[in-house]
Design an enzyme around this catalytic site. Sequence first.
Site, PDB file in Angstrom:
ATOM      1  N   ARG A  35       0.832  -1.206   0.000  1.00  0.00           N
ATOM      2  CA  ARG A  35       0.000   0.000   0.000  1.00  0.00           C
ATOM      3  C   ARG A  35       0.865   1.254   0.000  1.00  0.00           C
ATOM      4  O   ARG A  35       0.956   1.960  -0.994  1.00  0.00           O
ATOM      5  CB  ARG A  35      -0.950  -0.015   1.220  1.00  0.00           C
ATOM      6  CG  ARG A  35      -2.097   0.995   1.142  1.00  0.00           C
ATOM      7  CD  ARG A  35      -1.724   2.421   1.546  1.00  0.00           C
ATOM      8  NE  ARG A  35      -1.241   2.533   2.913  1.00  0.00           N
ATOM      9  CZ  ARG A  35      -0.771   3.657   3.424  1.00  0.00           C
ATOM     10  NH1 ARG A  35      -0.685   4.756   2.679  1.00  0.00           N
ATOM     11  NH2 ARG A  35      -0.326   3.700   4.674  1.00  0.00           N
ATOM     12  N   ASP A  36       1.541   1.510   1.069  1.00  0.00           N
ATOM     13  CA  ASP A  36       2.315   2.743   1.200  1.00  0.00           C
ATOM     14  C   ASP A  36       3.481   2.774   0.220  1.00  0.00           C
ATOM     15  O   ASP A  36       3.867   3.849  -0.263  1.00  0.00           O
ATOM     16  CB  ASP A  36       2.836   2.848   2.643  1.00  0.00           C
ATOM     17  CG  ASP A  36       3.389   4.210   2.974  1.00  0.00           C
ATOM     18  OD1 ASP A  36       3.010   5.193   2.308  1.00  0.00           O
ATOM     19  OD2 ASP A  36       4.220   4.310   3.899  1.00  0.00           O
ATOM     20  N   HIS A 228       6.715   4.042  12.898  1.00  0.00           N
ATOM     21  CA  HIS A 228       6.842   4.065  11.435  1.00  0.00           C
ATOM     22  C   HIS A 228       7.961   5.040  11.090  1.00  0.00           C
ATOM     23  O   HIS A 228       7.754   6.254  11.063  1.00  0.00           O
ATOM     24  CB  HIS A 228       5.505   4.513  10.825  1.00  0.00           C
ATOM     25  CG  HIS A 228       5.458   4.504   9.341  1.00  0.00           C
ATOM     26  ND1 HIS A 228       4.567   3.726   8.632  1.00  0.00           N
ATOM     27  CD2 HIS A 228       6.176   5.176   8.405  1.00  0.00           C
ATOM     28  CE1 HIS A 228       4.735   3.922   7.335  1.00  0.00           C
ATOM     29  NE2 HIS A 228       5.705   4.810   7.179  1.00  0.00           N
ATOM     30  N   HIS A 230      11.182   6.516   8.674  1.00  0.00           N
ATOM     31  CA  HIS A 230      11.832   6.640   7.378  1.00  0.00           C
ATOM     32  C   HIS A 230      13.320   6.881   7.631  1.00  0.00           C
ATOM     33  O   HIS A 230      13.707   7.349   8.703  1.00  0.00           O
ATOM     34  CB  HIS A 230      11.228   7.789   6.575  1.00  0.00           C
ATOM     35  CG  HIS A 230       9.865   7.492   6.042  1.00  0.00           C
ATOM     36  ND1 HIS A 230       9.534   7.649   4.713  1.00  0.00           N
ATOM     37  CD2 HIS A 230       8.738   7.040   6.651  1.00  0.00           C
ATOM     38  CE1 HIS A 230       8.263   7.314   4.524  1.00  0.00           C
ATOM     39  NE2 HIS A 230       7.761   6.947   5.688  1.00  0.00           N
ATOM     40  N   CYS A 261       6.576   9.546   0.743  1.00  0.00           N
ATOM     41  CA  CYS A 261       5.364  10.347   0.741  1.00  0.00           C
ATOM     42  C   CYS A 261       5.462  11.384  -0.374  1.00  0.00           C
ATOM     43  O   CYS A 261       6.325  12.268  -0.317  1.00  0.00           O
ATOM     44  CB  CYS A 261       5.146  11.045   2.078  1.00  0.00           C
ATOM     45  SG  CYS A 261       3.665  12.072   2.068  1.00  0.00           S
ATOM     46  N   ASN A 270      10.377   4.205   2.884  1.00  0.00           N
ATOM     47  CA  ASN A 270      10.193   3.606   4.196  1.00  0.00           C
ATOM     48  C   ASN A 270      11.436   2.822   4.607  1.00  0.00           C
ATOM     49  O   ASN A 270      12.251   2.417   3.771  1.00  0.00           O
ATOM     50  CB  ASN A 270       9.010   2.630   4.147  1.00  0.00           C
ATOM     51  CG  ASN A 270       7.687   3.335   3.960  1.00  0.00           C
ATOM     52  OD1 ASN A 270       7.226   4.056   4.828  1.00  0.00           O
ATOM     53  ND2 ASN A 270       7.060   3.116   2.806  1.00  0.00           N
TER      54      ASN A 270
END
Length: 323
Positions: A35-36, A228, A230, A261, A270
């Site tokens: 997804r991300d 989460h 990065h 993003c 990520n």
Amino acid sequence: MTETVAGSPVWKPAPHRVPTPGLPTSVRVYEVGPRDGLQAETKVIPTETKVEFIERLVAAGLRTVELTSFVSPRWIPQLADAADLMGRLNLPDSVRTVVLVPNLTGLERALAAGATEVAVFVSATEEFAKRNLNNTVDGALAAATEVTESARALELPVRGYISMCFGDPWEGAVSVERVADIAKALVDSGATSLSLGDTIGVATPGHVLALLGAIRERGIGTEMIAMHFHDTYGQALSNVYTSLTVGVTEFDSAAGGLGRCPYAKGATGNLATEDLVWMLHGLGINTGIDLDALTDASTWMAEHIGHTSPSRVVNALRAAQRT
């Protein structure tokens, strides 16, 4: 680990497990690549490729996977096939699957597709809420609350994402108290877990501890928290380690380091799942993940999206295979 090649022993790189006192014995890796990760790609990935990617990740031992998002295709055309994707998947019941939903319309579509857990998304800063959600912080919280209350009425778990927890490229520093207040609002609305996002990768260990401390002061247990990170400034794994020392046991990552993003200036991908798993296994922490199979899945996906993985572990293991 050693293998024999042409009669000679060859060492196969693998993390040497050295359990560290005081750290969790097992960790849940929350895979966000499908997804991300894929939503950040410039080209649309065929549904059948996504299905095989997810199946390869599950075969590698991942037991928590965020599949897709039921956002409007006008906003993220890469995920326009959300319902079709879910209809093609046949995953074991032991796999926790999550889909992101932005509003009640998205929730309705997700439920019709068979979703069993949903995630909502808010921002800790106004500018990012405007650019990414076309909303205000309060407006995004209100929309998330509507989804959460409706999903919880159906006894579905709800994960609450908070982005820009450690810094914002437009607004600068973000108060830990502000993030903690938003976290409390999500929990009060019924969220069953929270993911605290370092969207632009500026967090450092002390900042992580300060935020987790502020969260605890709001009465939110560490068992509800996922982190989460990065790796924009090379701090992701040090921040994971710091989180482990205070009992966090769920971490978001993307196979091969997929994703970034598109609305956050300067944000990189990520934290790579392979890099995370290498460190966790080296600490003697169980994940249930086969690192070789995971690396194969990431390499396979990189070939389909047309660019190499930024994961250091993926690239090091591939280089070792060629020698």
